[in-house]
Design a protein around this motif. Structure first.
Motif, PDB file in Angstrom:
ATOM      1  N   ASP A  42       0.836  -1.208   0.000  1.00  0.00           N
ATOM      2  CA  ASP A  42       0.000   0.000   0.000  1.00  0.00           C
ATOM      3  C   ASP A  42       0.867   1.254   0.000  1.00  0.00           C
ATOM      4  N   ALA A  43       1.955   1.243   0.774  1.00  0.00           N
ATOM      5  CA  ALA A  43       2.846   2.405   0.847  1.00  0.00           C
ATOM      6  C   ALA A  43       3.515   2.671  -0.495  1.00  0.00           C
ATOM      7  N   LEU A  44       3.867   1.625  -1.229  1.00  0.00           N
ATOM      8  CA  LEU A  44       4.477   1.796  -2.544  1.00  0.00           C
ATOM      9  C   LEU A  44       3.456   2.316  -3.557  1.00  0.00           C
ATOM     10  N   ASP A  45       2.228   1.810  -3.471  1.00  0.00           N
ATOM     11  CA  ASP A  45       1.166   2.342  -4.331  1.00  0.00           C
ATOM     12  C   ASP A  45       0.998   3.843  -4.119  1.00  0.00           C
ATOM     13  N   LYS A  46       1.033   4.254  -2.871  1.00  0.00           N
ATOM     14  CA  LYS A  46       0.766   5.653  -2.550  1.00  0.00           C
ATOM     15  C   LYS A  46       1.906   6.566  -2.980  1.00  0.00           C
ATOM     16  N   ILE A  47       3.165   6.103  -2.874  1.00  0.00           N
ATOM     17  CA  ILE A  47       4.271   6.964  -3.303  1.00  0.00           C
ATOM     18  C   ILE A  47       4.269   7.120  -4.815  1.00  0.00           C
ATOM     19  N   ARG A  48       3.912   6.065  -5.526  1.00  0.00           N
ATOM     20  CA  ARG A  48       3.813   6.177  -6.984  1.00  0.00           C
ATOM     21  C   ARG A  48       2.739   7.196  -7.366  1.00  0.00           C
ATOM     22  N   LEU A  49       1.581   7.105  -6.724  1.00  0.00           N
ATOM     23  CA  LEU A  49       0.490   8.024  -7.039  1.00  0.00           C
ATOM     24  C   LEU A  49       0.851   9.453  -6.662  1.00  0.00           C
ATOM     25  N   GLY A  83       8.471   3.179   0.333  1.00  0.00           N
ATOM     26  CA  GLY A  83       7.221   3.800  -0.099  1.00  0.00           C
ATOM     27  C   GLY A  83       6.990   5.154   0.530  1.00  0.00           C
ATOM     28  N   ILE A  84       5.726   5.498   0.747  1.00  0.00           N
ATOM     29  CA  ILE A  84       5.340   6.840   1.169  1.00  0.00           C
ATOM     30  C   ILE A  84       5.828   7.181   2.555  1.00  0.00           C
ATOM     31  N   GLY A  85       5.960   6.185   3.437  1.00  0.00           N
ATOM     32  CA  GLY A  85       6.407   6.442   4.794  1.00  0.00           C
ATOM     33  C   GLY A  85       5.350   7.129   5.640  1.00  0.00           C
ATOM     34  N   MET A  86       5.710   7.398   6.909  1.00  0.00           N
ATOM     35  CA  MET A  86       4.775   8.030   7.845  1.00  0.00           C
ATOM     36  C   MET A  86       5.464   9.148   8.597  1.00  0.00           C
ATOM     37  N   SER A  87       4.677  10.148   8.956  1.00  0.00           N
ATOM     38  CA  SER A  87       5.154  11.211   9.833  1.00  0.00           C
ATOM     39  C   SER A  87       5.022  10.756  11.279  1.00  0.00           C
ATOM     40  N   ARG A  88       5.557  11.555  12.184  1.00  0.00           N
ATOM     41  CA  ARG A  88       5.443  11.228  13.615  1.00  0.00           C
ATOM     42  C   ARG A  88       3.974  11.147  14.035  1.00  0.00           C
ATOM     43  N   VAL A 143      10.807   1.958  12.031  1.00  0.00           N
ATOM     44  CA  VAL A 143      11.514   3.181  11.661  1.00  0.00           C
ATOM     45  C   VAL A 143      10.941   3.659  10.328  1.00  0.00           C
ATOM     46  N   THR A 144      10.560   4.931  10.259  1.00  0.00           N
ATOM     47  CA  THR A 144       9.876   5.409   9.063  1.00  0.00           C
ATOM     48  C   THR A 144      10.178   6.881   8.831  1.00  0.00           C
ATOM     49  N   ARG A 145      10.128   7.284   7.580  1.00  0.00           N
ATOM     50  CA  ARG A 145      10.211   8.706   7.223  1.00  0.00           C
ATOM     51  C   ARG A 145       9.288   8.954   6.045  1.00  0.00           C
ATOM     52  N   ARG A 146       8.417   9.915   6.213  1.00  0.00           N
ATOM     53  CA  ARG A 146       7.472  10.242   5.142  1.00  0.00           C
ATOM     54  C   ARG A 146       8.197  10.963   4.021  1.00  0.00           C
ATOM     55  N   ALA A 147       7.840  10.635   2.776  1.00  0.00           N
ATOM     56  CA  ALA A 147       8.445  11.263   1.610  1.00  0.00           C
ATOM     57  C   ALA A 147       8.263  12.773   1.667  1.00  0.00           C
ATOM     58  N   GLY A 148       9.353  13.482   1.441  1.00  0.00           N
ATOM     59  CA  GLY A 148       9.302  14.935   1.457  1.00  0.00           C
ATOM     60  C   GLY A 148       9.593  15.557   2.803  1.00  0.00           C
TER      61      GLY A 148
END
Length: 658
Positions: A42-49, A83-88, A143-148
């Motif tokens: 799902d995270a990869l789908d969202k970063i592509r979109l 993928g898209i990752g998550m914020s805090r 461990v995660t980092r949201r794109a951008g």
């Protein structure tokens, strides 16, 4: 790593849920890997979109993938994606707490069920797949980092009621979930999840159809050359670590049905639906011509917990040329088919499509029409060929299905044909409208029904007495939505629907072929009406705050009285629904119908005719009305007054007679 570190407590409901999951016995703990891979997909789908929609977003989408990293010595397994990752805030909202509603209901059901398979189905049904990791791990680190965003987040918990969360400066884009695995215990269905063979087996079983590559480092032998063969005699064969894609990646909906096994379809359904059950029906659609699309749809065997919640999501994903566009495309199916799961892959839509554009798109509307008809047809076929599956479908989704009878006029006839209803002739089962019409009495030109809160309430209603006595079948409609569609002017096979609790009912004409007999019955009715005319007028005046008319009844055989609405008036059940939703309605008066053959009514008429002063009869009149309200399952306007009148009447009946 920055200094913004916090130790937080789970919400109380989350702690209880984790305790249930960790200490309960599940026969299929393997499923945790499917949940983590599905989340990564799902995270990869969202970063592509997002990269297609936001040209200012600086991300590298050339090598989107999922990676499994197993460490045998440390006994850890990491599932990683870019993928898209998550914020805090995302981590706190989605991982640290259970944000979705229905948690209390889930905990109650998990505590009640004893069967492990049933417990697993509940996990999927309530959408809490991430928490399944605690079935196999003593500690989970994310461990995660949201794109951008410049800063990442680290989340860790042992599932004991607290979790830590802090900032990470050097976190890569995407998400990694590292499990500190519990010891191997095959008796408890805990296997070695660092074993590449086991991981490959699980990916093949659960996630082979994922569109993104799932990679894993594997050890492979290195072929020796002839030059150094003498130098290596007696040594162990040399090996090297290589990264290998372990899933086939071919979209299941692009394959022909003879290329896909039933189990593969079922696993794909569990993946896109985040479900644990098996689908009742698999529907494949391939359209060619003016515009092309493919669809793979599933009818679940179990209703999701949020089926009737305002914040629910639909279940159909939209792709364009194999590129994910959106997760829950409401425009692809009408609201009453929101339980259907699946994917639609179109060939010609814009990749930057928005929901507003979709609502106006001619192709989307055409896809919606065809898919709707295919689903209705599939349910109709199921009813005719697989009675048990259809019964499961109707138990789970019949109430939602009937919403279409109100909202989808184009498909109403087809929906009615595929529907089933309880009736006085169906015992505890269901009947179709076609079967009902086949059993209709001679001279009957309408489909009789009654609405209520339960089958028992309707069957005990006074309104149904004469129909039962004459053997006339009545549909028993107990869902709130039934109040809406039966009053919308619907017909089936040229027959209208008539409520037995509304309007005047005359059943004497059915099966009556002797005109003399009919004339005699009519004359008898007119004579009785004249005999009771005084009492009827007095009752209407005495009860004027509650009734608009008093009349003799042809629908009662056992009860003394009942209340009957006008042909086009609201039923008491519908009024109750509107008031429960906060809408104020004026009080509706109905007709009070009396059974002239009942001893109470006959005695009241005699007492009325024996005196010009009818004051003493007022309590009896009010009791008669209250009895009619109670008999239909209604609520008395003043229960205390009814109790006082009843107590007084009973006391008087026990007084010594002169």
């Amino acid at each position: 790593m920055s200094g913004q570190t916090e130790v937080r407590e789970f919400q109380a409901e989350t702690r209880q849920l984790l305790d249930l999951m960790v200490h309960s016995v599940y026969s299929n703990k393997d499923s945790f890997l499917r949940e983590l891979i599905s989340n990564a997909s799902d995270a990869l789908d969202k970063i592509r979109l997002e990269s297609l929609q936001d040209k200012d977003l600086t991300v590298d989408t050339t090598d989107l993938h999922i990676e499994l990293d197993a460490d045998t010595e440390a006994r850890t397994l990491t599932v990683r994606d870019n993928g898209i990752g998550m914020s805090r805030d995302d981590v706190i909202g989605l991982i640290g707490t259970l944000a979705r509603s229905g948690t209390a209901e889930l905990r109650r059901k998990l505590a009640e069920v004893k069967d492990s398979a049933a417990s697993e189905e509940l996990i999927g049904q309530f959408g809490i797949g991430f928490y399944s990791t605690f079935m196999v791990a003593d500690r989970v680190t994310l461990v995660t980092r949201r794109a951008g965003e410049p800063t990442g987040t680290r989340w860790e918990s042992t599932g004991d009621g607290t979790y830590t969360i802090d900032d990470v400066d050097d976190a890569p884009q995407g998400t990694s979930v590292t499990l500190a695995l519990k010891p191997v215990d095959t008796d408890d269905h805990l296997y070695d999840y660092t074993d590449p063979t086991k991981l490959r087996q699980l990916v093949k079983r659960y996630s082979d159809f994922i569109a993104w590559p799932i990679r894993m480092d594997v050890e492979k032998p290195v072929a020796s050359s002839g030059e150094d063969s003498d130098d290596t005699d007696g040594d162990e064969p040399r090996t090297e670590i290589v990264s290998e894609v372990i899933n086939s990646r071919k979209a299941l909906w692009a394959k022909s049905s003879d290329e896909v096994t039933t189990e593969e379809y079922h696993e794909f359904y569990r993946h896109i639906g985040h479900a644990w059950d098996e689908p009742l029906e698999t529907i494949t659609v391939k359209a060619e011509g003016t515009f092309e699309y493919q669809a793979l749809l599933f009818i679940p065997s179990q209703a999701p917990f949020d089926l009737f919640m305002r914040e629910r999501t639909s279940g159909v994903q939209l792709y364009v040329k194999r590129v994910f566009i959106m997760d829950d495309c409401e425009e692809l199916l009408p609201e009453y088919l929101r339980f259907v799961k699946g994917v639609v892959d179109a060939a010609d839509l814009s990749l930057n499509v928005s929901r507003e554009i979709l609502q106006q798109d001619r192709q989307i509307r055409a896809i919606r029409r065809r898919l709707t008809k295919r689903i209705i047809s599939s349910v109709s076929d199921m009813r005719g060929a697989r009675a048990d599956d259809y019964a499961t479908f109707w138990e789970n989704f019949g109430r939602v299905w009937k919403e279409g009878l109100v909202n989808d006029l184009d498909n109403r006839d087809a929906l009615l044909k595929a529907s089933s209803f309880a009736s006085t002739e169906s015992d505890d089962g269901l009947t179709t409208l076609a079967d009902y019409i086949g059993r209709m009495r001679s001279g009957q030109d309408t489909i009789y029904y009654m609405t209520g809160e339960s089958r028992q309430q309707i069957e005990n209603s006074p309104h149904i007495e004469a129909f039962r006595a004459k053997g006339i079948e009545v549909l028993l409609l107990t869902d709130p939505v039934d109040e809406m569609w039966v009053s919308s002017g619907v017909e089936f096979d040229g027959r209208s629907f008539t409520s037995i609790a509304k309007g005047a009912v005359d059943l004497d004409d059915l099966d009556s072929e002797d005109s003399d007999e009919g004339d005699e019955a009519k004359a008898d009715k007119e004579k009785r009406a004249e005999e009771f005319s005084g009492l009827l007028g007095w009752l209407a005046e005495t009860l004027t705050d509650d009734v608009n008319e008093a009349r003799l009844s042809s629908r009662l055989t056992e009860s003394a009285a009942c209340l009957v609405g006008d042909t086009f008036s609201m039923s008491p059940q519908l009024e109750k629904l509107y008031r429960a939703s906060g809408q104020e309605l004026p009080k509706t008066k109905r007709a009070l119908e009396l059974n002239a053959d009942h001893p109470l009514v006959a005695g009241l008429n005699a007492a009325y005719g024996a005196s010009d002063d009818h004051t003493a009869l007022v309590p009896t009149a009010k009791l008669l009305y209250g009895m009619a309200v109670i008999a239909e399952g209604g609520e008395l306007g003043d229960p205390a007054e009814f109790a006082r009148l009843l107590a007084g009447t009973l006391t008087e009946s026990l007084s010594p007679q002169d």
